[in-house]
Design an enzyme around this catalytic site. Sequence first.
Site, short mmCIF file in Angstrom:
data_model
loop_
_atom_site.label_atom_id
_atom_site.label_comp_id
_atom_site.label_asym_id
_atom_site.label_seq_id
_atom_site.Cartn_x
_atom_site.Cartn_y
_atom_site.Cartn_z
N TYR A 163 -18.68 -28.98 -11.28
CA TYR A 163 -18.18 -29.46 -9.99
C TYR A 163 -19.17 -29.04 -8.92
CZ TYR A 163 -15.01 -29.92 -5.95
OH TYR A 163 -14.43 -30.26 -4.75
N ASP A 177 -26.63 -24.81 -8.52
CA ASP A 177 -25.47 -24.72 -7.65
C ASP A 177 -24.83 -23.35 -7.90
OD1 ASP A 177 -23.15 -24.83 -6.24
OD2 ASP A 177 -22.47 -26.75 -7.06
N LYS A 179 -18.92 -19.85 -0.86
CA LYS A 179 -17.91 -18.86 -1.25
C LYS A 179 -18.27 -17.43 -0.78
CE LYS A 179 -15.64 -21.93 -4.35
NZ LYS A 179 -16.17 -22.97 -5.19
C1 LIG Z 1 -16.40 -24.51 -4.82
C2 LIG Z 1 -17.63 -25.16 -5.30
C3 LIG Z 1 -18.29 -26.15 -4.56
C4 LIG Z 1 -17.68 -26.76 -3.31
O1 LIG Z 1 -17.56 -25.85 -2.31
P1 LIG Z 1 -16.48 -26.17 -1.13
O2 LIG Z 1 -16.74 -25.08 -0.14
O3 LIG Z 1 -15.15 -26.14 -1.76
O4 LIG Z 1 -16.84 -27.53 -0.59
C5 LIG Z 1 -19.51 -26.60 -5.00
N1 LIG Z 1 -20.06 -26.12 -6.13
C6 LIG Z 1 -19.45 -25.19 -6.88
C7 LIG Z 1 -20.13 -24.68 -8.10
C8 LIG Z 1 -18.21 -24.70 -6.50
O5 LIG Z 1 -17.57 -23.82 -7.28
#
Ligand SMILES: *Cc1c(COP(=O)(O)O)cnc(C)c1O
Length: 432
Positions: free
Chosen positions: A144, A239, A267
């Site tokens: 994701y 990511d 995060k």
């Molecule tokens: C949570 C997440 C996102 C998206 O971040 P948001 O702040 O919710 O838009 C993107 N990549 C990874 C790996 C994530 O866990």
Amino acid sequence: MNTANSVRLFAKARASIPGGVNSPVRACRAVGCDPLFVQKAAGCLITDVDGNTFIDMVSSWGPLILGHAHPEVVAAIRRTAALGTSFGAPSPLEVELAELLCSALPSLDMVRFVNSGTEATMSAIRLARAHTGRNIVVKFDGCYHGHADSFLVRAGSGLITLGIPGSPGVPDDIVKNTVSIPYNDIPTFKATLGERGGEIACVIVEPVAGNMGVVLPEPGFLETLRTETAARGIVLIFDEVITGFRLAYGGAQTRFGIEPDLTTLGKIIGGGLPVAAYGGKQALMNKVAPEGPVYQAGTLSGNPLAMAAGITMLKLLHEPGFYEELEAKANRLADGLAERAQAAGVPLTLNRIGSMMTCFFSRGPVRDYNSAMTANTDMYARHYRSMLADGIWLGPSQFEAFFLSAAHEERHLQKILDAAERSFRNLMHVIK
Ligand SMILES: *Cc1c(COP(=O)(O)O)cnc(C)c1O
């Protein structure tokens, strides 16, 4: 458990917010519950609007590695707020957090702050496309990367939980530029680059997948991504929105010793406030406006409250021994859970690295999207409800990670293990 206030609020929320929630998984549909509304939280404890308190294993989906409302983080936000909450002009804290990130992650010379992980990944692929003059984005099934159009193809997280393959509203013209292939599958990866290498702008990957449940990269997987993309002038994007400052101070790239071309963070770097970032080497990042032509902007980007929270958080994480201690604790919890599942005869595959883990109700191994899908979601739902009744707040989906924080103490771990033991026993009872 009395949940009258949550029930009342949820009914009201559904009238003014779609599904009553501002992010789909929060609705708890996959586990057959209605959501509990939260009043407050401190350390590893979270309290709902009816006064029920739980040990929190979600940690706001990762950011709260120090637990809720850490006194130093809260104090930094207070101090900063008194000086103004947004300026629409550069301010000193942005420089400080940018320098902290660049010194923590070896692949970063420069970073640009944005407000969410979604913005970070979508900006990173725009930069990769501009840099290469190519359009195709390669991603991996079950990873994701936020909810931008390009990524909503076999995208993990809430989409798996809700059982939807992608999303209406995403034009075919955009999806045709996204290629999604199995995680940990080196031959398919090589074949994809062999066939379409000249059209591929970037390969984006969660270096440890956290959005189909935790799935570890097998030996050689990330290394192959690095060497094959480098050979073809393809931008490799890690990511690290979850893994950055979670698996090590320098993220997964430090832990595995592999440098991507671009990194996305989110995060943890906001200390619980909305901040994310993308960054990489100077040559690439200098293509971002106003230094270069690749446009990307944000009214509240670099927000001082969020910068102050992030700086305070990172300084606390940099204390010697922080990650070793957290990991040792996570390891004890994981071992304890595995032992209890085995004793009860529950098929459990426990994937863990650092302080992130998922208990898959499956014989395993779980190494990609298809194997994650073999997990028994019905068992997970029962387990979730049993744990909640016993005071433990888990992620409301089989395909999410647990995040341990520094605020979880030995006595909390023991409570989690005791509750899990009861849950596992009852599960076998129900199944027989
Ligand atoms: C949570 C997440 C996102 C998206 O971040 P948001 O702040 O919710 O838009 C993107 N990549 C990874 C790996 C994530 O866990």
